[in-house]
Design a protein around this motif. Sequence first.
Motif, PDB file in Angstrom:
ATOM      1  N   LEU A 599      93.204  51.734  13.489  1.00  0.00           N
ATOM      2  CA  LEU A 599      94.156  50.807  12.979  1.00  0.00           C
ATOM      3  C   LEU A 599      95.450  51.541  12.524  1.00  0.00           C
ATOM      4  O   LEU A 599      96.485  51.040  12.830  1.00  0.00           O
ATOM      5  CB  LEU A 599      93.275  50.326  11.603  1.00  0.00           C
ATOM      6  CG  LEU A 599      92.007  49.140  11.883  1.00  0.00           C
ATOM      7  CD1 LEU A 599      91.318  49.002  10.613  1.00  0.00           C
ATOM      8  CD2 LEU A 599      92.639  48.072  12.398  1.00  0.00           C
ATOM      9  N   GLU A 600      95.273  52.684  11.942  1.00  0.00           N
ATOM     10  CA  GLU A 600      96.747  53.201  11.393  1.00  0.00           C
ATOM     11  C   GLU A 600      97.313  53.490  12.415  1.00  0.00           C
ATOM     12  O   GLU A 600      98.812  53.647  12.428  1.00  0.00           O
ATOM     13  CB  GLU A 600      96.062  54.566  10.634  1.00  0.00           C
ATOM     14  CG  GLU A 600      95.858  54.088   9.092  1.00  0.00           C
ATOM     15  CD  GLU A 600      95.314  55.245   8.202  1.00  0.00           C
ATOM     16  OE1 GLU A 600      95.182  56.241   8.717  1.00  0.00           O
ATOM     17  OE2 GLU A 600      95.382  54.988   7.003  1.00  0.00           O
ATOM     18  N   ASN A 601      96.860  54.026  13.670  1.00  0.00           N
ATOM     19  CA  ASN A 601      97.767  54.642  14.663  1.00  0.00           C
ATOM     20  C   ASN A 601      97.970  53.496  16.013  1.00  0.00           C
ATOM     21  O   ASN A 601      98.328  53.539  16.918  1.00  0.00           O
ATOM     22  CB  ASN A 601      97.083  55.673  15.230  1.00  0.00           C
ATOM     23  CG  ASN A 601      97.120  56.756  14.205  1.00  0.00           C
ATOM     24  OD1 ASN A 601      98.253  56.989  13.567  1.00  0.00           O
ATOM     25  ND2 ASN A 601      95.964  57.465  14.032  1.00  0.00           N
ATOM     26  N   SER A 602      97.337  52.044  15.587  1.00  0.00           N
ATOM     27  CA  SER A 602      97.339  51.198  16.709  1.00  0.00           C
ATOM     28  C   SER A 602      96.630  51.558  18.080  1.00  0.00           C
ATOM     29  O   SER A 602      97.297  51.288  19.022  1.00  0.00           O
ATOM     30  CB  SER A 602      98.664  50.621  16.767  1.00  0.00           C
ATOM     31  OG  SER A 602      99.370  50.279  15.617  1.00  0.00           O
ATOM     32  N   ILE A 603      95.720  52.274  17.841  1.00  0.00           N
ATOM     33  CA  ILE A 603      94.940  52.657  19.302  1.00  0.00           C
ATOM     34  C   ILE A 603      93.939  51.787  19.576  1.00  0.00           C
ATOM     35  O   ILE A 603      93.106  51.497  18.526  1.00  0.00           O
ATOM     36  CB  ILE A 603      94.307  53.910  18.991  1.00  0.00           C
ATOM     37  CG1 ILE A 603      95.322  55.049  18.330  1.00  0.00           C
ATOM     38  CG2 ILE A 603      93.630  54.517  20.217  1.00  0.00           C
ATOM     39  CD1 ILE A 603      94.464  56.295  17.821  1.00  0.00           C
ATOM     40  N   ASN A 604      94.025  51.116  20.886  1.00  0.00           N
ATOM     41  CA  ASN A 604      93.208  50.172  21.110  1.00  0.00           C
ATOM     42  C   ASN A 604      93.012  49.276  19.950  1.00  0.00           C
ATOM     43  O   ASN A 604      91.703  48.775  19.654  1.00  0.00           O
ATOM     44  CB  ASN A 604      91.942  50.656  21.697  1.00  0.00           C
ATOM     45  CG  ASN A 604      91.063  49.760  22.503  1.00  0.00           C
ATOM     46  OD1 ASN A 604      91.432  48.862  22.891  1.00  0.00           O
ATOM     47  ND2 ASN A 604      89.533  50.125  22.756  1.00  0.00           N
ATOM     48  N   THR A 605      93.899  48.595  19.740  1.00  0.00           N
ATOM     49  CA  THR A 605      93.874  47.680  18.660  1.00  0.00           C
ATOM     50  C   THR A 605      94.649  46.252  19.088  1.00  0.00           C
ATOM     51  O   THR A 605      95.429  46.078  18.439  1.00  0.00           O
ATOM     52  CB  THR A 605      94.249  47.977  17.212  1.00  0.00           C
ATOM     53  OG1 THR A 605      95.560  48.768  17.521  1.00  0.00           O
ATOM     54  CG2 THR A 605      93.474  49.069  16.431  1.00  0.00           C
ATOM     55  N   PRO A 606      94.043  45.544  19.803  1.00  0.00           N
ATOM     56  CA  PRO A 606      94.901  44.213  20.285  1.00  0.00           C
ATOM     57  C   PRO A 606      94.919  43.237  19.323  1.00  0.00           C
ATOM     58  O   PRO A 606      93.872  43.267  18.593  1.00  0.00           O
ATOM     59  CB  PRO A 606      93.823  43.682  21.426  1.00  0.00           C
ATOM     60  CG  PRO A 606      92.523  44.448  21.394  1.00  0.00           C
ATOM     61  CD  PRO A 606      92.896  45.621  20.963  1.00  0.00           C
ATOM     62  N   LEU A 607      95.683  42.524  19.187  1.00  0.00           N
ATOM     63  CA  LEU A 607      96.247  41.536  18.021  1.00  0.00           C
ATOM     64  C   LEU A 607      95.239  40.378  18.343  1.00  0.00           C
ATOM     65  O   LEU A 607      95.549  39.831  19.557  1.00  0.00           O
ATOM     66  CB  LEU A 607      97.394  41.404  17.954  1.00  0.00           C
ATOM     67  CG  LEU A 607      98.330  42.633  17.076  1.00  0.00           C
ATOM     68  CD1 LEU A 607      99.742  41.989  16.837  1.00  0.00           C
ATOM     69  CD2 LEU A 607      97.638  42.897  15.879  1.00  0.00           C
ATOM     70  N   THR A 608      94.642  39.740  17.292  1.00  0.00           N
ATOM     71  CA  THR A 608      93.989  38.398  17.533  1.00  0.00           C
ATOM     72  C   THR A 608      94.240  37.299  16.343  1.00  0.00           C
ATOM     73  O   THR A 608      94.185  38.077  15.250  1.00  0.00           O
ATOM     74  CB  THR A 608      92.551  38.614  17.744  1.00  0.00           C
ATOM     75  OG1 THR A 608      92.074  37.338  18.207  1.00  0.00           O
ATOM     76  CG2 THR A 608      91.763  39.027  16.704  1.00  0.00           C
ATOM     77  N   SER A 609      94.454  36.184  16.670  1.00  0.00           N
ATOM     78  CA  SER A 609      94.468  35.199  15.865  1.00  0.00           C
ATOM     79  C   SER A 609      93.024  34.302  15.866  1.00  0.00           C
ATOM     80  O   SER A 609      93.071  33.146  15.228  1.00  0.00           O
ATOM     81  CB  SER A 609      95.764  34.263  15.759  1.00  0.00           C
ATOM     82  OG  SER A 609      95.800  33.865  17.045  1.00  0.00           O
ATOM     83  N   SER A 610      92.190  34.960  16.331  1.00  0.00           N
ATOM     84  CA  SER A 610      90.975  34.036  16.590  1.00  0.00           C
ATOM     85  C   SER A 610      90.176  33.690  15.255  1.00  0.00           C
ATOM     86  O   SER A 610      89.727  34.475  14.350  1.00  0.00           O
ATOM     87  CB  SER A 610      89.843  35.067  17.448  1.00  0.00           C
ATOM     88  OG  SER A 610      88.628  34.560  17.380  1.00  0.00           O
ATOM     89  N   MET A 611      89.762  32.451  15.423  1.00  0.00           N
ATOM     90  CA  MET A 611      88.987  31.800  14.269  1.00  0.00           C
ATOM     91  C   MET A 611      87.659  32.365  14.664  1.00  0.00           C
ATOM     92  O   MET A 611      86.938  32.678  13.543  1.00  0.00           O
ATOM     93  CB  MET A 611      88.950  30.400  14.654  1.00  0.00           C
ATOM     94  CG  MET A 611      88.148  29.468  13.300  1.00  0.00           C
ATOM     95  SD  MET A 611      88.879  29.737  11.872  1.00  0.00           S
ATOM     96  CE  MET A 611      90.168  28.385  11.617  1.00  0.00           C
ATOM     97  N   GLY A 612      87.109  32.467  15.786  1.00  0.00           N
ATOM     98  CA  GLY A 612      85.858  33.143  16.005  1.00  0.00           C
ATOM     99  C   GLY A 612      85.808  34.433  15.374  1.00  0.00           C
ATOM    100  O   GLY A 612      84.697  34.879  14.627  1.00  0.00           O
ATOM    101  N   ARG A 613      86.700  35.223  15.422  1.00  0.00           N
ATOM    102  CA  ARG A 613      86.632  36.564  14.812  1.00  0.00           C
ATOM    103  C   ARG A 613      86.686  36.364  13.335  1.00  0.00           C
ATOM    104  O   ARG A 613      85.885  37.333  12.545  1.00  0.00           O
ATOM    105  CB  ARG A 613      87.791  37.713  15.420  1.00  0.00           C
ATOM    106  CG  ARG A 613      87.641  37.899  17.036  1.00  0.00           C
ATOM    107  CD  ARG A 613      86.701  38.761  17.367  1.00  0.00           C
ATOM    108  NE  ARG A 613      85.343  38.039  17.599  1.00  0.00           N
ATOM    109  CZ  ARG A 613      85.160  37.246  18.525  1.00  0.00           C
ATOM    110  NH1 ARG A 613      85.918  36.930  19.608  1.00  0.00           N
ATOM    111  NH2 ARG A 613      84.008  36.420  18.738  1.00  0.00           N
ATOM    112  N   LEU A 614      87.498  35.604  12.576  1.00  0.00           N
ATOM    113  CA  LEU A 614      87.432  35.429  11.107  1.00  0.00           C
ATOM    114  C   LEU A 614      85.829  34.842  10.930  1.00  0.00           C
ATOM    115  O   LEU A 614      85.407  35.520   9.808  1.00  0.00           O
ATOM    116  CB  LEU A 614      88.305  34.368  10.998  1.00  0.00           C
ATOM    117  CG  LEU A 614      88.378  33.765   9.479  1.00  0.00           C
ATOM    118  CD1 LEU A 614      88.685  35.070   8.584  1.00  0.00           C
ATOM    119  CD2 LEU A 614      89.278  32.735   9.131  1.00  0.00           C
ATOM    120  N   PHE A 615      85.368  34.072  11.540  1.00  0.00           N
ATOM    121  CA  PHE A 615      83.816  33.890  11.317  1.00  0.00           C
ATOM    122  C   PHE A 615      83.112  34.978  11.261  1.00  0.00           C
ATOM    123  O   PHE A 615      82.184  35.489  10.530  1.00  0.00           O
ATOM    124  CB  PHE A 615      83.266  32.910  12.312  1.00  0.00           C
ATOM    125  CG  PHE A 615      83.581  31.270  11.822  1.00  0.00           C
ATOM    126  CD1 PHE A 615      84.759  30.668  11.922  1.00  0.00           C
ATOM    127  CD2 PHE A 615      82.392  30.344  11.198  1.00  0.00           C
ATOM    128  CE1 PHE A 615      85.065  29.468  11.583  1.00  0.00           C
ATOM    129  CE2 PHE A 615      82.800  29.230  10.965  1.00  0.00           C
ATOM    130  CZ  PHE A 615      84.105  28.924  10.988  1.00  0.00           C
TER     131      PHE A 615
END
Length: 766
Positions: A599-615
């Motif tokens: 998270l801190e270095n943005s390594i393999n962290t594609p951005l998502t606005s997914s509702m499914g992932r929020l669930f």
Amino acid sequence: MTNVVQGRRITIRGIVQGVGFRPFVYGLATGHQLNGWVLNSSSGVEIEVEGSEPALSAFTMALQEQMPPLAKIDEFNTAKIAVQEFKHFTIRHSQPKPGEYIPVSPDVSICDDCLQELFDPANRRYRYPFINCTNCGPRFTIIKDIPYDRPKTSMTDFPLCPECLQEYENPLDRRFHAQPVACEVCGPNIWYEENGTTIAEKEQSLQAAREAIKSGKVIAVKGLGGFHLACDASNSKAVNTLRSRKRRSDKPFALMAFDLQTIRQFCMISPKEEELLSSRQRPIVLLDKIENASLSNAVAPKQNTLGFMLPYTPLHLLLLEPADDFPDVLVMTSGNLSEEPIAFKDDDAIQRLSPLVDGFLMHNRPIHIRVDDSVVRMFNDAIYPLRRSRGYAPDPIVLKEKHISIFAAGGELKNAFGFTRDRYAFLSHHIGDLENYETLRSFEEGIDHFEKLFRITPQAIACDSHPSYLASQYARKRAQQENLPLVEIQHHHAHLASCLADNGLENSEEPVIGLIFDGTGYGTDGTIWGGEFLIGNCSSFKRVHHLQAIPQPGGDLATRTPARMALAHLWQNKMEWQDNLPPVQALSKIEIQVILRQLENSINTPLTSSMGRLFDAVSSLIGIRQTVNYEGQAAIEMEAIAAPDENSFYEIEFKPEQTSINLHTFWEQLINDIRSGTPASVLSARFHNSIAQLSLTVSRALQSRYTINTVALSGGVWQNRYLLNKTVALLKQNQFRVLTHKRVPANDGGIALGQLLIAENQLKKN
Ligand code: ZN
Ligand code: ZN
Ligand code: FE
């Protein structure tokens, strides 16, 4: 004047072949003393009749009003023609014309007449597992080409015996030109084998298969569109054996019971659900479970629903026939290993399924195309499809006007592809998750079959804009090879258009509000979308709001690990990962370190606005699921425990001037509730209510900004009934017009329909 003989030519389009239409016409014509003929052409049914004017009008009226139960008329044309002085009324032979086509009937469950004959000892087809007639039986799964005649079906190798032939040729018989008609003497039959050795044949094989099931064995049953794996649903050992062999740890199994009465012992069934269970499509219907100890918990772990279907072929009825010492309910899950496509060819099935089963109940009627069972649910007393397959496909969606022929490749998961031709959108049966070679092959075979059956030569190709979906890769390659225009379509726009077309609004220029809540989809900015508030129609769309984008630590790994999504959401909102939180407890110290570094270095962290992932994140934080074994599991288990009467919710801060919807205050309230020991059932309900409330808040803001009053709900998250109920009720109370799915699924199984319409509109613009 009225007795002057006149001539008429009538052409009918729709589902009019293989459904007893010609004998019906014959009966009507002779009843009205009309002479002439009827025939099946490759574009429908053609009739020429002559007689008096009153008789002709009565005939024309009756044709449309009294047609056989399975027939469906899409076009009906009559024209006056010269009198040719026919002497009789006859049924003529089919006349194939190049390029012409008609819709093909889906497979139809056994009808009441055949059911009665099946159990009538005096009938010559008593206990014959392939009894059928013009009103029922296999269609789509056995047809190789049109026009629909026996030599073009997989019945071609079973020449009719004299008795069957007589029925087949008698226009007044229920089996007149029923292509799959057969009997014990001339038709296909069954046998039971274990380890490659035939143990029993015909009637004895049923007994052998039933003995095997009784003794706790798992057997493969060759059915209509493929193989099932069957076992006693009350025997936990058998069900668990099936789970481990099939490598399917938690995903619920479908069940089959002989009759409605049996299902009532396990589930609540409304009159509408009863209708649906017994409909000729006989889908798997998700029903509310009654707590009952006599079914194994391993059938559908942590679910409050069970998926039941009634027997839809004579073979299933014979296999499930009630007896004191035979189980009431069988698990009937598709015959495959985990995510592979269902097996349907004998050799392949024996090879692939042998390690999974103790025996095979086989038959020798070839299955031409594999078709899985359909899965549906009732919503507000209407059908809400979750998987549109057997019984529904390849029934076309009839569109408002004619369209050019386009091929749409569909999505990656729960794939179904589609074609348009004239006023029809032909959507395929369920293909599955395009993640392996087997499924891809099934996808390609399905496409070939549809093109042949409906004589379609696509003039353009549509696909999802995702760079690596196998379906999109196929589409791109094909467009290039065939030099066809290719339209790449944003995933959530396709969902929106699919919902519009599902509601007959594909031509409406008026934009609607689209609440597209989904697991994943490729966004126009290269991030992963899924919590989308769109404005649009079937030509274009605008992304007006979306859930805050969250880094997905580990990419796909985060999709399978809700705990990772929970930590990512907290991190993004600068909230502490306290030791007592379920996701922190579920992950090892090392894994947590890795996630933090990602998270801190943005390594393999594609951005998502997914509702499914929020669930997923909420499910993890409230202690329901930290890792998942199948798509949607965290959300499904969280929905199952949601307190039905809880009405409070968390305020989600919404600023109309900002596109992104920040979840910080939401997380604060939820974490407070978790700390104060609020039960998970209440937390789950409050979360669902919060999303319903957010849907209303945003819809209202868009309503006043754009003066739009219609809201479309699409995307996989809308398979969640708790959320769907609450949201639809809220929106309706606030005078919104709400569009939900009714003919195609809200999940990715429905997006091909949207792709077809958007593609055509975009081509018109260019
Ligand atoms: Zn029948
Ligand atoms: Zn026969
Ligand atoms: Fe989707």
